[in-house]
Design an enzyme around this catalytic site. Sequence first.
Site, PDB file in Angstrom:
ATOM      1  N   GLU A 158       0.784  -1.227   0.000  1.00 25.22           N
ATOM      2  CA  GLU A 158       0.000   0.000   0.000  1.00 25.22           C
ATOM      3  C   GLU A 158       0.821   1.284   0.000  1.00 25.22           C
ATOM      4  O   GLU A 158       0.350   2.299  -0.508  1.00 25.22           O
ATOM      5  CB  GLU A 158      -0.939  -0.010   1.220  1.00 25.22           C
ATOM      6  CG  GLU A 158      -1.989  -1.085   1.175  1.00 25.22           C
ATOM      7  CD  GLU A 158      -2.947  -0.905   0.011  1.00 25.22           C
ATOM      8  OE1 GLU A 158      -3.548   0.177  -0.092  1.00 25.22           O
ATOM      9  OE2 GLU A 158      -3.067  -1.840  -0.794  1.00 25.22           O
ATOM     10  N   SER A 447     -49.990 -37.454   1.052  1.00 27.92           N
ATOM     11  CA  SER A 447     -50.190 -38.594   1.955  1.00 27.92           C
ATOM     12  C   SER A 447     -49.272 -38.580   3.162  1.00 27.92           C
ATOM     13  O   SER A 447     -49.459 -39.376   4.093  1.00 27.92           O
ATOM     14  CB  SER A 447     -49.990 -39.903   1.190  1.00 27.92           C
ATOM     15  OG  SER A 447     -51.002 -40.058   0.214  1.00 27.92           O
TER      16      SER A 447
END
Length: 736
Positions: A158, A447
Amino acid sequence: MSDSRRRKPPLVADKRYGGKPRAKPPTRGKKTARKGSGGGGGKRPGPPRKPARRKSPQKRRNPMVAFVLGLFGWSFGLIWRVTWRLGAVTVALVVLAAGISGLTMPPIDDLYDGRARGSVTILDDQGEVFAWRGDQFGGVVTADTVSPHLKNAIVATEDKRFYRHWGVSPRGIASAIRINLSEGRGPLSGHGGSTITQQTAKLLCFGQAYDPEEWDSEAAYEADCRESTLLRKGREAIYALGMEMRYSKDEILGLYMNRVYLGEGTRGFEAASQRYFGKSAANVTPAEAAMLAGLLVAPTRYAPTNDLARSQSRASTIVRLMEEQGYLSASAAQNAIDHPAQLSKRAQDQSGGYFADWIMSSTPDFLTSKTTADVILRTTLDQRIQTAAEDALKWVFDQKVRDGSEAQAAVVVMSADGAVRAMVGGRDVQASGVFNRATQALRQTGSSFKPFVYATALELGWHYNDIVEDTPLTINIPGSGPWSPENYDHQYRGPVTLEQALMKSLNIPAVRVADAAGLDNVRKIASDFGIESDLAAGPALALGASESTLIEMVGAYAGILNGGSSVTPYGLQEVRLQGDAEPLMGSEGGIGERVIREDAARELIYMMRQVVTRGTGGRAGLPDREIAGKTGTTQAARDAWFIGFSADYVAGVWMGYDDNTPLTGVTGAGLPAEIFHEVMARVHDGLPVHALPMLHPAPEPARTIADNGRGGSSGGGGGGLETAIERALKDIFGLN
């Protein structure tokens, strides 16, 4: 004799006052005659003089040119005098503003954690982290406490001149502007040339705290702080200079390391290191440090959980920068490139996405999405079972579902007390933040609802071997007219036992039993077992015409397994704040009130066991342990279910399309039963075998269930609702 011809010494005054020394006397030699005399003794003649040059007359300059040059010189001088004075004033004002800014900055300890909201850490049943929500902050780190490799990687990536500038780097800004213009962007678009100090100033939003009344959201606040304009750049530079006056370089770097966002909801390098590698930022290797530093440029894009190979490639670039700047030797750099960082197992698993979403949605907002504190949620998730469910579902779809199919499926695994152990809400088994079909999809149950019809009958005193007619039946429904249910295969079998009716999933016997037992009774039993959705009012209730969610249905089946008591499905065991030993709240689920007698529940388990051994659920069975359950298929096969249990776990599977498109060639006895089989086989792998808590009552004379006068043949034999109630009262109260 006169001594006038002797050379006189120079006067003292000549030396004292710096006068020019006299010329040296001429070299003695042949004397020359004096000028005008016949004899010698005169001065020696000097060298012949050159004739003097005649000065050429000075050339006169054009008056107009002279005027222009004079005006230009005067203007330049004026501009220079004004410029350097303005520059000096500007520099003084900037220094003054930076000094004032620095004086008003708070103590460094107040700035490390700048989150506007808290975090949620979600633990499994063993206390291991499996999911995070909100902004994670792993704790304060400093330039002295992190690994030196991490500190070096950040600076190399950086701001390589970080320790040599005063917060602003003119060289870096000029270079960034040149690159932006060469790439066809605006001078302030793209590369910013910002130092670490300037980036930290933006992370602090120049000291302006988040105000929910001023910004719509925290994201809007952060976007405003990162806006790039000339005015913002000037403000950023002043604040950065103030930071350099107020804090040391290492303190500024520490702020940066704690405030920066690094993907996956992590704020700061400690949280990111824990998230991706399962270790502290103090212990990362050069390869891991490079991967973490690589997140700074684009945390979402380079997050290793999104694309590990891309993250490793970016890390290799940073390793080379570290080598070029002298932070790593050639051999150490090559080793880091040859052995790139790997995700921890916890970060790789990614399990429980749907489960974590469910936990977040079912826990109060002030403890989850709106929390301002760091909250710990301990859950019931078993990551081994979660992985088993995910792998089983994926395997069946890979092996047995045609390519291109958009059919979906969901799975829930639960203990008999309602504790949810695993949840998969769709085919994308690791998805998060999407529609959860296990908890949000209301679908007709088909069912798979029938066990509650027979639970009602058994509670009223009937038994597995009582007789019901499987013959044509027509019921007149007020407001709708006659309704004639049919079996799935359109055949009739005459008198059948309750066991056979459930085992073969016959529709007409189920309608007759529900009608005889009373639809209100069936509805109440189902509701008490935990099916909270609106239940159908008519006789179609018995065939699963009502809608429910998968988690409700699995919870209701858990009530059957535990002996007839209701359960509330739950996934949360306790909530506490990070650092607190005492929980804020505990579980709100578990076993509730009894719904049916234990004997009735045990007999129903026996009947459901026959579904798997001799009926429609054969594909769900396991060879090494007892499984009971029930299939379910709705009209036009829009939904297919299988829900069942072993002695240890209850599991449910739903399959269908999100848009209700009918399934092709799929019933509950097919793929859902196979998914159930694969899930339960993996779940029980290595576990001891336990028998189902079944009750096979001694055979009694068969009784025939009547129709309560609604039509159809009763087949004789008495029985009916009145007789059943009498028997139930005898069983419960010991009446003779």
